[in-house]
Design an enzyme around this catalytic site. Structure first.
Site, mmCIF file in Angstrom:
data_model
loop_
_atom_site.group_PDB
_atom_site.id
_atom_site.type_symbol
_atom_site.label_atom_id
_atom_site.label_comp_id
_atom_site.label_asym_id
_atom_site.label_seq_id
_atom_site.Cartn_x
_atom_site.Cartn_y
_atom_site.Cartn_z
ATOM 1 N N ARG A 117 81.688 15.175 5.626
ATOM 2 C CA ARG A 117 80.673 15.819 6.473
ATOM 3 C C ARG A 117 79.380 15.017 6.376
ATOM 4 N NH1 ARG A 117 80.810 20.914 8.591
ATOM 5 N NH2 ARG A 117 82.573 21.473 7.253
ATOM 6 N N GLU A 144 90.190 19.833 9.467
ATOM 7 C CA GLU A 144 90.045 19.518 10.889
ATOM 8 C C GLU A 144 89.757 18.039 11.109
ATOM 9 O OE1 GLU A 144 86.792 19.866 14.387
ATOM 10 O OE2 GLU A 144 86.667 21.367 12.790
ATOM 11 N N SER A 199 89.239 18.588 17.658
ATOM 12 C CA SER A 199 89.207 19.835 18.426
ATOM 13 C C SER A 199 89.368 19.474 19.890
ATOM 14 C CB SER A 199 87.884 20.583 18.233
ATOM 15 O OG SER A 199 87.823 21.213 16.983
ATOM 16 N N ARG A 204 87.017 10.809 9.479
ATOM 17 C CA ARG A 204 87.981 11.751 8.899
ATOM 18 C C ARG A 204 89.393 11.172 8.953
ATOM 19 N NH1 ARG A 204 86.280 18.070 9.499
ATOM 20 N NH2 ARG A 204 84.158 17.803 8.704
#
Length: 430
Positions: free
Chosen positions: A277, A349, A352, A391
Site C-alpha cells: 500500500r 486484491e 477490481s 502488487r
C-alpha cells in the site's frame, strides 16, 4: 450522476436500491429540490411571457398618445425584466443545490449484486490454481533474500516519507517487465488500444469520473489546481467527455500504464510493511466505453483479461463479486481478483473490474448516436486493473521464492527479461 426523471417516476425503487448500499432514503429531499427548481423555471417563463406582451404594447401606447398607459407599460416591462432575472437566478441556485446533492449520492447496485455490509460478505465466484505447498515457512516479499538488495524503503523514506519505495537492480527489471508483459498482451491479444495519458488532470475530469467532490481527500492536488491521477481511469474515461459518438465506434477499449497517486487517507495503520500500500505506484488500467446493451458482457470480458494474466504468471487467485456495502462509490457491480500471497497466507486484491452503467457518462455528458436514429443516449463506462504492477510484483516474488532465498520467475515472463529465469539469493537476475 443519477437520472432525475427516473427518480421522479419511481422514487420508492430509488430509495430501495439506495438502502441496499446502507444509504438513507433520499428521494423526498431530491424531489423537493427538483420541484422548487421547476417552479422557479415556470415562474420565470410566465414572467418572461408577461414582459414580452407588455413590450409589444409599449409602442402602441406611445403611438396613440396615451402617455399614462405608456408609462405604466414601460414600468411593467422593467418590473417583469427584474422579476425574470431574479427567478432565473433562483432557479439556477436550486439547480446547483440539486446537482450538488445528486453528486454526493453513490451509484445504485444492480439487482444481482449480493447484499452485505463489508468485505466479509463478498461472494467468491471463481478460484484458479492451488497454492504451493512450501517445504519451509514462506516469507513476505520484503523479507526474501533475493529481494532485499532491490527494495529500499529506508532511502525512499529519507527522500519522500513513509509509504514509498525505491526499486533497483533485478527487482526493478522484473517490475518493468511485468508492465510491458501486461501491455503487450492487452494490445496484441485483447484488442485494447495503448494510450499515453497525462497524470495531471483538471477538476472536471475528477468530477466526471466520480472522484470529486466526495473523495478529494483521497487524492493529491497541486498548488495550481491540477490533480495527480489516482488511476488512469480518470483521463482514459474522461477522454470522451462531451462527445456524441457514432454507435459503430463502440466499444472503445483503452489501456494505459501510468504512475498513480493516492493519499491512503482512509487506511492509516494498514499494510505499513512492504510495498503493498503505497502513495505512488504503477498500474496498467483497462477502460471500455460501450453501448448499454453490451456493458454486462464487456465487464465479463475485461475480468477474463485480468484473470488470464495471473494464470500466465502462475499466480493462484480467487475472484469475488463485491457486496453492496463494499463497492466503490461509482460502481453498479464490481469483481475483485485476489492474488494468493504465501507470505501473508492470504488472498489480497490485485484487480477490481467495475461497471458504472451511465453514472459517469451523465456526469461528463458522454453519449452516442443510435444507428437507427433518434436522440443521443448515454454510453456505459467500465474500468479495471489489468493489473496493479506493484502488487503483481509482490505475488510473483512471493510465489516464486525458494528455500535458499532465490526466486524462480514464471515462464511467461522470460521473454520480457531477455531469457533470464530467476533472481539469485544475492539479488542477481540470471
Amino acid at each position: 450522476m443519477h437520472d432525475i426523471k427516473t427518480i421522479r417516476e419511481n422514487p420508492a425503487a430509488f430509495d430501495a436500491a439506495l438502502s441496499r448500499r446502507g444509504g438513507d432514503a433520499m428521494s423526498s429531499a431530491i424531489l423537493a429540490l427538483d420541484t422548487a427548481r421547476r417552479e422557479k423555471i415556470l415562474a420565470a417563463e410566465t414572467a418572461q411571457a408577461e414582459q414580452n406582451k407588455a413590450s409589444k404594447s409599449v409602442g402602441a401606447a406611445k403611438a396613440s398618445g396615451d402617455e399614462a398607459e405608456f408609462e405604466r407599460l414601460r414600468a411593467l416591462v422593467a418590473e417583469k425584466k427584474a422579476e425574470v432575472a431574479k427567478l432565473n437566478d433562483e432557479a439556477k441556485a436550486e439547480d446547483a443545490r440539486l446537482t450538488a446533492l445528486l453528486a454526493e449520492i453513490p451509484n445504485l447496485p444492480y439487482d444481482d449484486v449480493p447484499g452485505g455490509a463489508d468485505e466479509d460478505d463478498n461472494v467468491e465466484v471463481n478460484r484458479w490454481g492451488t497454492p504451493r505447498d512450501f517445504a519451509f515457512a514462506p516469507k513476505e516479499h520484503f523479507e526474501i533474500a533475493a529481494v532485499i538488495p532491490g527494495m529500499d524503503f529506508e532511502t525512499a523514506t529519507k527522500i519522500s516519507g513513509s509509504r514509498f519505495v525505491i526499486l533497483q537492480g533485478a527487482v526493478a527489471r522484473v517490475h518493468r517487465a511485468l508492465a510491458q508483459f501486461m501491455l503487450d498482451v492487452h494490445t496484441s491479444e485483447n484488442g485494447l488500444t495503448e494510450t499515453m495519458t497525462p497524470v495531471l488532470v483538471r477538476d472536471e475530469a475528477m468530477y466526471g469520473t466520480d472522484k470529486l467532490p466526495k473523495f478529494g481527500e483521497d487524492s493529491y492536488q497541486t498548488t495550481n489546481g491540477w490533480w495527480l491521477v489516482p488511476t488512469s481511469e480518470v483521463p482514459l474515461t474522461y477522454s470522451v467527455a462531451g462527445d456524441v459518438l457514432d454507435e459503430a465506434a463502440l466499444p472503445i477499449r483503452l489501456t494505459a500504464h501510468t504512475l498513480c497517486f493516492r493519499s491512503e487517507a482512509g487506511s492509516a495503520g494498514r499494510d505499513t510493511s512492504g510495498m503493498l500500500r503505497q502513495h505512488q505506484f504503477e498500474k496498467v488500467e483497462m477502460v471500455s466505453i460501450t453501448h448499454p446493451d453490451q456493458s454486462d458482457a464487456e465487464q465479463k470480458r475485461m475480468l477474463r483479461c485480468a484473470e488470464d494474466l495471473l494464470e500466465r504468471l502462475e499466480v493462484p487467485y480467487r475472484t469475488v463479486v463485491l457486496c453492496t456495502g463494499d463497492m466503490g462509490f461509482g460502481a453498479r457491480r464490481t469483481f475483485d481478483i485476489e492474488a494468493w500471497l504465501p507470505g501473508q497466507n492470504a488472498y489480497r486484491e490485485i484487480s477490481s473490474v467495475s461497471t458504472t452503467g451511465d453514472f459517469q457518462a451523465r456526469r461528463m455528458n458522454a453519449r452516442f448516436k443510435p444507428a437507427s436514429g433518434g436522440k443521443p443516449e448515454f454510453v456505459h463506462t467500465l474500468n479495471g486493473s489489468g493489473l496493479a504492477v506493484g502488487r503483481c510484483l509482490i505475488a510473483v516474488l512471493e510465489n516464486g521464492q525458494q528455500e535458499d532465498g532465490s526466486i524462480t520467475l514464471p515462464t511467461a515472463l522470460h521473454p520480457w527479461l531477455g531469457g533470464k529465469t530467476r533472481i539469485t539469493a544475492e539479488g542477481e537476475l540470471v
